[in-house]
Design an enzyme around this catalytic site. Structure first.
Site, PDB file in Angstrom:
ATOM      1  N   ASP A   7       0.873  -1.163   0.000  1.00 38.11           N
ATOM      2  CA  ASP A   7       0.000   0.000   0.000  1.00 38.11           C
ATOM      3  C   ASP A   7       0.920   1.225   0.000  1.00 38.11           C
ATOM      4  OD1 ASP A   7      -2.478   1.503   0.322  1.00 38.11           O
ATOM      5  OD2 ASP A   7      -1.874   1.789   2.414  1.00 38.11           O
ATOM      6  N   ASP A   9      -0.054   5.099   1.040  1.00 35.35           N
ATOM      7  CA  ASP A   9      -0.234   6.051   2.139  1.00 35.35           C
ATOM      8  C   ASP A   9      -0.301   5.336   3.483  1.00 35.35           C
ATOM      9  OD1 ASP A   9      -0.356   8.010   0.153  1.00 35.35           O
ATOM     10  OD2 ASP A   9      -2.545   7.955   0.050  1.00 35.35           O
ATOM     11  N   CYS A  99     -12.176  -2.554  -8.084  1.00 32.04           N
ATOM     12  CA  CYS A  99     -10.755  -2.356  -7.780  1.00 32.04           C
ATOM     13  C   CYS A  99     -10.515  -1.667  -6.443  1.00 32.04           C
ATOM     14  CB  CYS A  99     -10.065  -1.580  -8.904  1.00 32.04           C
ATOM     15  SG  CYS A  99     -10.739   0.043  -9.310  1.00 32.04           S
TER      16      CYS A  99
END
Length: 180
Positions: A7, A9, A99
């Site tokens: 990931d 952030d 998504c």
């Protein structure tokens, strides 16, 4: 192929409730870029899977997002690192796309892009939706305690097989020591 999915952030860079909208707002977390560089130098394929609903919300445009990623890639290259692909979901939470994490669509896209199974692939995130998406795709979910990670861990109800690390550098140290 040794593949890892990260990931963005809260894992690689500081997160913000106001979103990261401009390259000037993007700041790497201590040790995160060095950790990615270690993975790259060890021959790992590195993919990023990131919800970016700020696009759908009109908070920034694709050019700003590209500029943010360019800043990230440039800082990483100075350390001898690189990422192989960045996958983003540009949709908002009510867009009913496949998504947006916690759905595994971005992960499936990554598997198709690299023509590989995601079974057992480490996937590092800081939120429950990151962990849910990675587990649904067959990855091994890793929770870092940066970003929203400590709050996520405290809430509980986490996927089976979860691995926990202090930060991305700690996760990478553990992953590299287990695979070498």
């Amino acid at each position: 192929m040794k593949l890892i999915i990260l990931d963005r952030d809260g894992v690689i860079n500081e997160d913000s409730d106001d979103y990261i909208k401009h390259p000037d707002e993007w700041h790497p977390l201590p040790g995160s870029l060095e950790a990615i560089a270690r993975l790259h130098q060890a021959g790992w394929t590195i993919a990023i899977a990131s919800n970016q609903s700020g696009l759908a919300r009109g908070l920034f445009d694709i050019t700003a997002l590209s500029d943010i990623h360019q800043k990230f890639r440039k800082a990483l290259s100075h350390l001898g690192g690189a990422v192989d692909a960045i996958f983003v979901c540009p949709h908002g939470p009510d867009d009913n796309c496949l998504c947006r994490k916690p759905l595994p669509g971005l992960f499936h896209d990554i598997g198709r892009r690299f023509d590989t199974s995601l079974e057992g692939v480490p996937a590092v995130g800081d939120s429950l939706r990151d962990l849910q998406a990675s587990a649904a795709a067959g990855c091994v979910p890793w929770l870092v305690q940066t970003g929203n990670g400590s709050k996520t861990q405290a809430k509980g109800d986490l996927p089976a097989g979860l691995r926990v690390a202090k930060d991305l550098a700690d996760a990478v140290d553990q992953i590299l020591s287990e695979t070498n």
